[in-house]
Design a protein around this motif. Structure first.
Motif, PDB file in Angstrom:
ATOM      1  N   GLY A  51      22.757  16.076  50.240  1.00  0.00           N
ATOM      2  CA  GLY A  51      23.662  17.162  50.592  1.00  0.00           C
ATOM      3  C   GLY A  51      24.743  17.373  49.558  1.00  0.00           C
ATOM      4  N   ASN A  52      25.338  16.281  49.078  1.00  0.00           N
ATOM      5  CA  ASN A  52      26.406  16.397  48.075  1.00  0.00           C
ATOM      6  C   ASN A  52      25.886  16.914  46.733  1.00  0.00           C
ATOM      7  OD1 ASN A  52      28.477  15.588  49.741  1.00  0.00           O
ATOM      8  ND2 ASN A  52      28.337  13.436  49.168  1.00  0.00           N
ATOM      9  N   ALA A  53      24.590  16.696  46.466  1.00  0.00           N
ATOM     10  CA  ALA A  53      24.014  17.172  45.203  1.00  0.00           C
ATOM     11  C   ALA A  53      24.012  18.698  45.125  1.00  0.00           C
ATOM     12  CB  ALA A  53      22.597  16.639  45.038  1.00  0.00           C
ATOM     13  N   LYS A  54      24.238  19.374  46.231  1.00  0.00           N
ATOM     14  CA  LYS A  54      24.330  20.832  46.218  1.00  0.00           C
ATOM     15  C   LYS A  54      25.521  21.313  45.400  1.00  0.00           C
ATOM     16  CE  LYS A  54      21.947  21.741  50.599  1.00  0.00           C
ATOM     17  NZ  LYS A  54      20.924  22.655  50.046  1.00  0.00           N
ATOM     18  N   VAL A  55      26.430  20.411  45.064  1.00  0.00           N
ATOM     19  CA  VAL A  55      27.561  20.806  44.221  1.00  0.00           C
ATOM     20  C   VAL A  55      27.072  21.318  42.871  1.00  0.00           C
ATOM     21  CG1 VAL A  55      27.968  18.563  43.118  1.00  0.00           C
ATOM     22  CG2 VAL A  55      29.897  20.103  43.545  1.00  0.00           C
ATOM     23  N   PHE A  56      25.889  20.851  42.420  1.00  0.00           N
ATOM     24  CA  PHE A  56      25.330  21.302  41.145  1.00  0.00           C
ATOM     25  C   PHE A  56      24.792  22.733  41.214  1.00  0.00           C
ATOM     26  CE2 PHE A  56      24.823  16.624  40.623  1.00  0.00           C
ATOM     27  CZ  PHE A  56      25.560  16.479  39.463  1.00  0.00           C
ATOM     28  N   LEU A  57      24.582  23.265  42.409  1.00  0.00           N
ATOM     29  CA  LEU A  57      24.029  24.608  42.560  1.00  0.00           C
ATOM     30  C   LEU A  57      25.075  25.691  42.343  1.00  0.00           C
ATOM     31  CD1 LEU A  57      21.724  24.098  45.697  1.00  0.00           C
ATOM     32  CD2 LEU A  57      21.106  24.005  43.261  1.00  0.00           C
ATOM     33  N   GLY A  58      26.351  25.297  42.391  1.00  0.00           N
ATOM     34  CA  GLY A  58      27.417  26.262  42.142  1.00  0.00           C
ATOM     35  C   GLY A  58      27.441  27.391  43.150  1.00  0.00           C
ATOM     36  N   MET A  59      27.704  28.612  42.659  1.00  0.00           N
ATOM     37  CA  MET A  59      27.803  29.789  43.519  1.00  0.00           C
ATOM     38  C   MET A  59      26.450  30.492  43.663  1.00  0.00           C
ATOM     39  SD  MET A  59      31.266  31.911  42.656  1.00  0.00           S
ATOM     40  CE  MET A  59      32.895  31.296  43.124  1.00  0.00           C
ATOM     41  N   ASN A  60      26.277  31.163  44.803  1.00  0.00           N
ATOM     42  CA  ASN A  60      25.109  32.020  44.961  1.00  0.00           C
ATOM     43  C   ASN A  60      25.461  33.445  44.539  1.00  0.00           C
ATOM     44  OD1 ASN A  60      26.590  33.125  47.092  1.00  0.00           O
ATOM     45  ND2 ASN A  60      25.461  31.987  48.659  1.00  0.00           N
ATOM     46  N   GLU A  61      24.518  34.365  44.743  1.00  0.00           N
ATOM     47  CA  GLU A  61      24.743  35.734  44.299  1.00  0.00           C
ATOM     48  C   GLU A  61      25.831  36.452  45.091  1.00  0.00           C
ATOM     49  OE1 GLU A  61      21.361  35.516  47.226  1.00  0.00           O
ATOM     50  OE2 GLU A  61      21.995  34.463  45.398  1.00  0.00           O
ATOM     51  N   LEU A  62      26.221  35.879  46.226  1.00  0.00           N
ATOM     52  CA  LEU A  62      27.278  36.476  47.045  1.00  0.00           C
ATOM     53  C   LEU A  62      28.659  35.904  46.725  1.00  0.00           C
ATOM     54  CD1 LEU A  62      25.444  36.567  50.504  1.00  0.00           C
ATOM     55  CD2 LEU A  62      25.676  38.419  48.819  1.00  0.00           C
ATOM     56  N   GLY A  63      28.699  35.017  45.727  1.00  0.00           N
ATOM     57  CA  GLY A  63      29.977  34.433  45.351  1.00  0.00           C
ATOM     58  C   GLY A  63      30.431  33.302  46.254  1.00  0.00           C
ATOM     59  N   ILE A 231      19.980   6.009  44.828  1.00  0.00           N
ATOM     60  CA  ILE A 231      21.313   6.283  45.375  1.00  0.00           C
ATOM     61  C   ILE A 231      22.380   6.132  44.291  1.00  0.00           C
ATOM     62  CG2 ILE A 231      23.035   5.548  47.055  1.00  0.00           C
ATOM     63  CD1 ILE A 231      20.610   7.002  48.239  1.00  0.00           C
ATOM     64  N   PHE A 232      22.256   5.107  43.472  1.00  0.00           N
ATOM     65  CA  PHE A 232      23.252   4.887  42.414  1.00  0.00           C
ATOM     66  C   PHE A 232      23.250   6.039  41.419  1.00  0.00           C
ATOM     67  CE2 PHE A 232      24.290   3.361  38.136  1.00  0.00           C
ATOM     68  CZ  PHE A 232      25.608   2.965  38.349  1.00  0.00           C
ATOM     69  N   VAL A 233      22.078   6.419  40.931  1.00  0.00           N
ATOM     70  CA  VAL A 233      21.990   7.483  39.934  1.00  0.00           C
ATOM     71  C   VAL A 233      22.446   8.816  40.533  1.00  0.00           C
ATOM     72  CG1 VAL A 233      20.408   8.831  38.495  1.00  0.00           C
ATOM     73  CG2 VAL A 233      20.186   6.342  38.601  1.00  0.00           C
ATOM     74  N   GLY A 234      21.995   9.112  41.752  1.00  0.00           N
ATOM     75  CA  GLY A 234      22.353  10.376  42.374  1.00  0.00           C
ATOM     76  C   GLY A 234      23.841  10.512  42.623  1.00  0.00           C
ATOM     77  N   ASN A 235      24.439   9.510  43.245  1.00  0.00           N
ATOM     78  CA  ASN A 235      25.880   9.573  43.531  1.00  0.00           C
ATOM     79  C   ASN A 235      26.717   9.529  42.259  1.00  0.00           C
ATOM     80  OD1 ASN A 235      25.649   9.798  46.308  1.00  0.00           O
ATOM     81  ND2 ASN A 235      25.784   7.599  46.669  1.00  0.00           N
ATOM     82  N   SER A 236      26.321   8.685  41.319  1.00  0.00           N
ATOM     83  CA  SER A 236      27.082   8.579  40.068  1.00  0.00           C
ATOM     84  C   SER A 236      27.003   9.866  39.267  1.00  0.00           C
ATOM     85  CB  SER A 236      26.568   7.407  39.230  1.00  0.00           C
ATOM     86  OG  SER A 236      26.753   6.180  39.910  1.00  0.00           O
ATOM     87  N   ALA A 237      25.848  10.547  39.304  1.00  0.00           N
ATOM     88  CA  ALA A 237      25.697  11.806  38.584  1.00  0.00           C
ATOM     89  C   ALA A 237      26.668  12.853  39.127  1.00  0.00           C
ATOM     90  CB  ALA A 237      24.260  12.306  38.698  1.00  0.00           C
ATOM     91  N   ILE A 238      26.871  12.856  40.429  1.00  0.00           N
ATOM     92  CA  ILE A 238      27.814  13.798  41.035  1.00  0.00           C
ATOM     93  C   ILE A 238      29.229  13.511  40.539  1.00  0.00           C
ATOM     94  CG2 ILE A 238      28.861  14.526  43.205  1.00  0.00           C
ATOM     95  CD1 ILE A 238      26.126  13.898  44.530  1.00  0.00           C
ATOM     96  N   VAL A 239      29.611  12.238  40.567  1.00  0.00           N
ATOM     97  CA  VAL A 239      30.966  11.853  40.139  1.00  0.00           C
ATOM     98  C   VAL A 239      31.178  12.185  38.665  1.00  0.00           C
ATOM     99  CG1 VAL A 239      32.579   9.946  39.853  1.00  0.00           C
ATOM    100  CG2 VAL A 239      31.106  10.016  41.869  1.00  0.00           C
ATOM    101  N   VAL A 240      30.242  11.769  37.816  1.00  0.00           N
ATOM    102  CA  VAL A 240      30.383  11.996  36.372  1.00  0.00           C
ATOM    103  C   VAL A 240      30.325  13.492  36.058  1.00  0.00           C
ATOM    104  CG1 VAL A 240      29.315  11.591  34.119  1.00  0.00           C
ATOM    105  CG2 VAL A 240      29.463   9.730  35.794  1.00  0.00           C
ATOM    106  N   GLY A 241      29.461  14.227  36.767  1.00  0.00           N
ATOM    107  CA  GLY A 241      29.338  15.657  36.535  1.00  0.00           C
ATOM    108  C   GLY A 241      30.642  16.396  36.797  1.00  0.00           C
ATOM    109  N   VAL A 242      31.320  16.041  37.882  1.00  0.00           N
ATOM    110  CA  VAL A 242      32.596  16.679  38.197  1.00  0.00           C
ATOM    111  C   VAL A 242      33.678  16.200  37.233  1.00  0.00           C
ATOM    112  CG1 VAL A 242      34.411  16.941  39.940  1.00  0.00           C
ATOM    113  CG2 VAL A 242      31.995  16.992  40.623  1.00  0.00           C
ATOM    114  N   TRP A 243      33.721  14.908  36.975  1.00  0.00           N
ATOM    115  CA  TRP A 243      34.756  14.317  36.137  1.00  0.00           C
ATOM    116  C   TRP A 243      34.743  14.873  34.719  1.00  0.00           C
ATOM    117  CZ3 TRP A 243      35.025   8.392  34.719  1.00  0.00           C
ATOM    118  CH2 TRP A 243      36.266   8.108  34.134  1.00  0.00           C
ATOM    119  N   THR A 244      33.538  15.059  34.172  1.00  0.00           N
ATOM    120  CA  THR A 244      33.411  15.515  32.789  1.00  0.00           C
ATOM    121  C   THR A 244      33.421  17.031  32.652  1.00  0.00           C
ATOM    122  OG1 THR A 244      30.987  15.425  32.975  1.00  0.00           O
ATOM    123  CG2 THR A 244      32.116  13.450  32.126  1.00  0.00           C
TER     124      THR A 244
END
Length: 248
Positions: A51-63, A231-244
């Motif tokens: 569910g949290n990985a949806k942060v990588f999807l950003g915005m949809n066409e409706l903003g 779980i480690f790679v998925g959760n860490s990717a979210i943290v690093v993706g936002v942080w960087t």
């Protein structure tokens, strides 16, 4: 003349409640309880990460941010039949109960192990040759995870630890939280502890449930390593993706 004396306890018929109470107070029953609650918690951790990985999807066409829509869908479980957010809170209460039972069973088993070794246990040479790092640090890792969960709730669920928290704005709340270096590092350290805990838990839960046959050894180890790594790679990717700033 019929005796009015009460029959001895040994002649009483035990109910299923009596049997279950006795079973889950035994060491075997407590290990079963840890394994069953552990399975439920593993399922939650996986679903939470997806569910949290949806942060990588950003915005949809409706903003609209996809992860915000996901959060609203969770709060709207039950639709118009139940109060808004009530089903989600029922799930949260169930998770808290499972977490409490998992910790409680672990604490009781730990105490029994200490009592069985006696108070001079530290005077004996312990053989760690067959024990790996994950199993030796299981209890410390569990404590770190518990403290992290409390912070995580205060940070992204209740907003107490996030000065820029806005109810329902999941995307913005994650950005506001994980762009703080100290918080991002805390999340990453917690993922290391969680990975070790999942590895050892995924390995040992099969043994607790009676699947200790050597034929299953390869499967047990493969499952434990793969699930912990996922779980480690998925959760860490979210943290690093936002942080960087990859997610911004």
């Amino acid at each position: 003349m019929t005796s009015t004396k009460e029959r001895p306890d040994v002649h009483r018929r035990q109910t299923w409640q009596d049997w279950l109470g006795g079973f889950f107070s035994s060491s075997i029953g407590l290990k079963w309880l840890m394994a069953l609650t552990g399975i439920g918690l593993l399922a939650y951790v996986l679903a939470h990460m997806i569910g949290n990985a949806k942060v990588f999807l950003g915005m949809n066409e409706l903003g609209e941010y996809e992860i915000d829509l996901y959060g609203e869908a969770l709060r709207n479980l039950g639709g118009d039949l139940l109060p808004h957010g009530s089903v989600l809170w029922l799930f949260r209460i169930g998770l808290i109960a499972a977490f409490a039972m998992h910790i409680g069973a672990s604490a009781i088993l730990t105490r029994r192990n200490w009592d069985a070794r006696g108070w001079d246990r530290y005077d004996h040479q312990r053989n760690y040759a067959a024990a790996n790092y994950a199993s030796r640090t299981m209890r410390w890792g569990g404590t770190i995870i518990l403290l992290f969960v409390l912070f995580h709730l205060a940070d992204l669920t209740l907003g107490w630890a996030n000065p820029d928290f806005v109810y329902g704005a999941v995307y913005d709340n994650m950005i506001a939280s994980l762009t703080r270096p100290a918080v991002a590092i805390l999340y990453l350290v917690a993922q290391v502890a969680l990975a070790f805990h999942i590895y050892h838990g995924g390995w040992s839960l099969f043994q607790s449930l009676g699947f200790a046959n050597p034929r299953y050894k390869v499967f047990r180890r493969t499952f434990a390593v793969a699930f912990a790594a996922l779980i480690f790679v998925g959760n860490s990717a979210i943290v690093v993706g936002v942080w960087t700033g990859v997610v911004a």
